[in-house]
Design a protein around this motif. Sequence first.
Motif, short mmCIF file in Angstrom:
data_model
loop_
_atom_site.label_atom_id
_atom_site.label_comp_id
_atom_site.label_asym_id
_atom_site.label_seq_id
_atom_site.Cartn_x
_atom_site.Cartn_y
_atom_site.Cartn_z
N ILE A 19 0.91 -1.37 -0.22
CA ILE A 19 0.47 0.00 -0.13
C ILE A 19 1.19 1.45 0.13
O ILE A 19 1.40 1.67 1.33
N SER A 20 0.16 2.32 -1.06
CA SER A 20 0.97 3.55 -0.90
C SER A 20 0.62 4.40 -0.35
O SER A 20 0.39 5.83 -0.27
N GLY A 21 -0.83 4.83 0.58
CA GLY A 21 -1.40 5.57 0.71
C GLY A 21 -3.41 4.73 0.40
O GLY A 21 -3.31 3.58 1.17
N LEU A 22 -3.72 6.11 1.31
CA LEU A 22 -5.14 5.95 1.35
C LEU A 22 -5.94 5.97 0.24
O LEU A 22 -5.71 6.63 -0.95
N SER A 64 -1.82 4.74 8.62
CA SER A 64 -0.50 4.27 7.72
C SER A 64 0.13 3.12 7.08
O SER A 64 0.68 2.60 7.68
N PRO A 65 -1.23 2.49 6.59
CA PRO A 65 -1.37 0.42 6.22
C PRO A 65 0.02 0.73 5.62
O PRO A 65 0.51 1.33 4.53
N GLY A 66 0.44 -0.20 5.64
CA GLY A 66 1.63 -1.03 4.55
C GLY A 66 1.95 -2.28 3.74
O GLY A 66 2.00 -1.70 2.34
N TRP A 67 0.72 -2.79 4.12
CA TRP A 67 0.91 -3.87 3.19
C TRP A 67 -1.28 -4.30 3.26
O TRP A 67 -1.87 -3.73 4.10
N GLY A 68 -1.37 -4.85 1.96
CA GLY A 68 -3.02 -4.98 2.44
C GLY A 68 -2.91 -6.47 1.04
O GLY A 68 -2.18 -7.05 0.63
N ILE A 69 -4.23 -6.62 1.72
CA ILE A 69 -4.80 -7.76 0.47
C ILE A 69 -5.93 -7.41 -0.23
O ILE A 69 -6.77 -7.04 0.43
N ARG A 70 -6.47 -8.52 -2.05
CA ARG A 70 -7.64 -8.33 -1.61
C ARG A 70 -7.92 -9.59 -2.00
O ARG A 70 -7.41 -10.62 -2.63
N ALA A 71 -9.10 -9.90 -1.76
CA ALA A 71 -9.61 -11.56 -2.07
C ALA A 71 -10.56 -12.07 -3.17
O ALA A 71 -11.54 -10.83 -3.29
N TYR A 72 -10.29 -12.85 -3.80
CA TYR A 72 -11.25 -12.84 -5.32
C TYR A 72 -11.67 -14.29 -4.94
O TYR A 72 -11.24 -14.93 -4.79
N ASP A 73 -13.41 -14.02 -5.79
CA ASP A 73 -13.89 -15.42 -5.71
C ASP A 73 -13.61 -15.88 -6.83
O ASP A 73 -12.42 -15.16 -7.97
N ASP A 74 -13.93 -17.33 -7.68
CA ASP A 74 -13.44 -17.71 -8.53
C ASP A 74 -13.60 -16.57 -9.77
O ASP A 74 -13.15 -17.64 -11.33
N SER A 75 -14.69 -16.51 -10.32
CA SER A 75 -14.81 -15.72 -11.75
C SER A 75 -13.57 -14.62 -11.54
O SER A 75 -13.78 -13.76 -12.21
N LEU A 76 -12.96 -14.62 -10.17
CA LEU A 76 -11.94 -12.64 -10.59
C LEU A 76 -12.19 -11.78 -11.58
O LEU A 76 -11.74 -10.98 -11.59
N LEU A 82 -14.33 -9.76 -2.65
CA LEU A 82 -14.80 -9.86 -1.19
C LEU A 82 -14.64 -10.01 0.17
O LEU A 82 -15.16 -9.07 0.55
N LEU A 83 -12.93 -9.23 -0.21
CA LEU A 83 -12.68 -9.01 1.10
C LEU A 83 -11.30 -8.13 0.59
O LEU A 83 -10.04 -8.90 0.00
N GLU A 84 -10.96 -6.67 1.08
CA GLU A 84 -9.86 -5.79 0.54
C GLU A 84 -9.50 -5.63 2.55
O GLU A 84 -10.59 -5.23 2.98
N ALA A 85 -8.41 -5.65 2.48
CA ALA A 85 -7.99 -5.66 4.03
C ALA A 85 -6.06 -4.87 4.65
O ALA A 85 -5.73 -5.45 2.87
N ALA A 86 -6.32 -3.94 5.17
CA ALA A 86 -5.54 -3.08 4.81
C ALA A 86 -4.41 -2.98 6.37
O ALA A 86 -5.52 -2.58 7.42
N PHE A 87 -3.69 -3.21 6.37
CA PHE A 87 -2.18 -3.75 8.09
C PHE A 87 -2.41 -2.78 8.52
O PHE A 87 -1.24 -2.12 7.63
N CYS A 88 -1.75 -1.81 9.73
CA CYS A 88 -1.03 -1.00 9.67
C CYS A 88 -0.38 -2.33 11.10
O CYS A 88 -1.04 -1.96 12.47
N PHE A 89 0.58 -1.89 10.66
CA PHE A 89 1.24 -2.16 11.95
C PHE A 89 1.75 -1.32 13.15
O PHE A 89 2.90 -2.20 14.00
N SER A 90 2.04 -0.05 12.68
CA SER A 90 2.19 0.64 14.04
C SER A 90 1.04 1.08 14.37
O SER A 90 1.38 1.04 16.22
#
Length: 129
Positions: A19-22, A64-76, A82-90
């Motif tokens: 992640i590079s910003g909000l 200030s999240p640095g990492w995230g995931i985006r989850a998709y079903d089999d239709s892509l 389905l889910l986007e999660a942004a993680f701020c380890f601070s």
Amino acid sequence: MQIPVEAVTATALIEVVRISGLPAGPGVPYPGRTVGHWVGDAVADVLARIGELPGSEQHRCGFSPGWGIRAYDDSLNADLVLLEAAFCFSCHEVRMRGIVVPPALTTQFFDADAPESQALLARFRSVAS
């Protein structure tokens, strides 16, 4: 941490995002570079790891999240995350959105110093190498 059951059962592909910003606005994905993908057993493993992250109290850093995931079903379908999660380890905060994320789960807090969290961070970093 709580992850929607629908995300766990329906996810076929996870994008790992440095992640590079909000986001520019509500419903807009977190900006950043996709650094890797997880499929198959890795999907189940990562979602299980996230679900096992121990809770924490809120810490203030301004989110200030640095990492995230985006989850998709089999239709892509990129428009149906389905889910986007942004993680701020601070500040120990995770912000989630997506078509299966109920309002009660959109903001959660995790112990960023716990071994489970550090293992997840290491996994993010390893896919970006």
